[in-house]
Design a protein around this motif. Structure first.
Motif, PDB file in Angstrom:
ATOM      1  N   ASP A   3       0.679  -1.195   0.517  1.00  0.00           N
ATOM      2  CA  ASP A   3      -0.183   0.374   0.012  1.00  0.00           C
ATOM      3  C   ASP A   3       0.952   1.572  -0.148  1.00  0.00           C
TER       4      ASP A   3
ATOM      5  N   ASP B  60      -4.747  -0.887  -1.990  1.00  0.00           N
ATOM      6  CA  ASP B  60      -5.050   0.423  -1.021  1.00  0.00           C
ATOM      7  C   ASP B  60      -4.711  -0.363   0.986  1.00  0.00           C
ATOM      8  N   ARG B  61      -5.237   0.026   2.357  1.00  0.00           N
ATOM      9  CA  ARG B  61      -4.609   0.010   2.832  1.00  0.00           C
ATOM     10  C   ARG B  61      -5.610  -1.860   3.122  1.00  0.00           C
ATOM     11  N   LYS B  62      -6.663  -1.950   2.636  1.00  0.00           N
ATOM     12  CA  LYS B  62      -7.791  -2.416   2.859  1.00  0.00           C
ATOM     13  C   LYS B  62      -7.530  -4.191   1.710  1.00  0.00           C
ATOM     14  N   GLN B  63      -6.423  -3.301   1.136  1.00  0.00           N
ATOM     15  CA  GLN B  63      -6.560  -5.105   0.401  1.00  0.00           C
ATOM     16  C   GLN B  63      -4.733  -5.350   0.419  1.00  0.00           C
TER      17      GLN B  63
ATOM     18  N   LYS C  81      -4.052  -5.565   4.648  1.00  0.00           N
ATOM     19  CA  LYS C  81      -4.185  -5.370   5.924  1.00  0.00           C
ATOM     20  C   LYS C  81      -3.860  -6.766   6.658  1.00  0.00           C
TER      21      LYS C  81
END
Length: 217
Positions: free
Chosen positions: A148, A191-194, A196
């Motif tokens: 990310d 992104d950070r969600k992917q 985590k």
């Protein structure tokens, strides 16, 4: 690893035409080449890798056979965290791979000191993750890397220049490791969600929670 094909086709009346494929996974190229061997109108075929090295079908079959027992289809997620008030960093990585027709997920983290910024921790996390591939025996193949940190992904892919001395140090170390293992790396910013899971591992390292596990998926 991805390969491309150059093919010469000849009609029954002797008209020839040359066709050039895009780069494709090695397994797909092998299947196509085996199928075209049965067609007498395909008079010449050539298999090339990204370095323009020519492969024979026999060599390709041997490579695919070897992949059955070695880790392959590697996808790597890396993340780094930095605490400015303590100067401590946490590195986390997740490695997905296949081996012996099974899928595995490796999770590992590490606490480190003497880094100067969050960007440096992100670079160190990538190096940490690539180094683990050496332990697994991942060599001479294409891998996918996800993080990310847009800075790390863009700079490692060559899209952005590296100006900071400490970041150039990690970029060079990582490139040297990639060359040593004979890897071709596809860098992707997520992104950070992917990311985590790697992010959580980095946070756990900062809390002195050590993780080192490999499970079959």
């Amino acid at each position: 690893m991805k390969l491309r094909m150059n093919i010469t086709y000849c009609t029954p009346k002797g008209t020839e035409a040359a066709f050039h494929s895009d780069f494709m996974p090695a397994g797909a190229v092998m299947l196509l080449m085996e199928d075209m061997q049965q067609n007498s109108r395909v008079v010449q075929t050539e298999i090339l890798d990204q370095y323009e090295t020519e492969w024979t079908l026999k060599e390709l079959r041997a490579y695919m056979k070897e992949l059955e027992t070695e880790p392959h289809h590697v996808r790597l997620f890396a993340d780094g965290g930095f605490e400015k008030h303590t100067g401590r960093s946490g590195l986390g990585c997740v490695v997905h791979y296949e081996q012996n027709q099974k899928e595995f997920r490796l999770r590992r983290n590490r606490e480190v000191e003497q880094l100067a910024s969050n960007n440096e921790a992100e670079f160190a996390a990538l190096y940490f993750a690539i180094d683990i591939l050496g332990e697994l025996g991942v060599k001479n193949q294409e891998i996918e890397v996800f993080a990310d940190s847009r800075t790390v992904m863009m700079q490692m892919s060559g899209e952005w220049p590296v100006y900071e001395k400490e970041l150039q140090y990690w970029a060079d170390k990582t490139d040297d490791l990639i060359k040593e293992f004979g890897l071709t790396v596809l860098y992707t910013h997520v992104d950070r969600k992917q990311n985590k899971e790697a992010d959580q591992l980095a946070s756990q390292a900062l809390k002195k929670i050590e993780i080192d596990s490999t499970i079959q998926k």
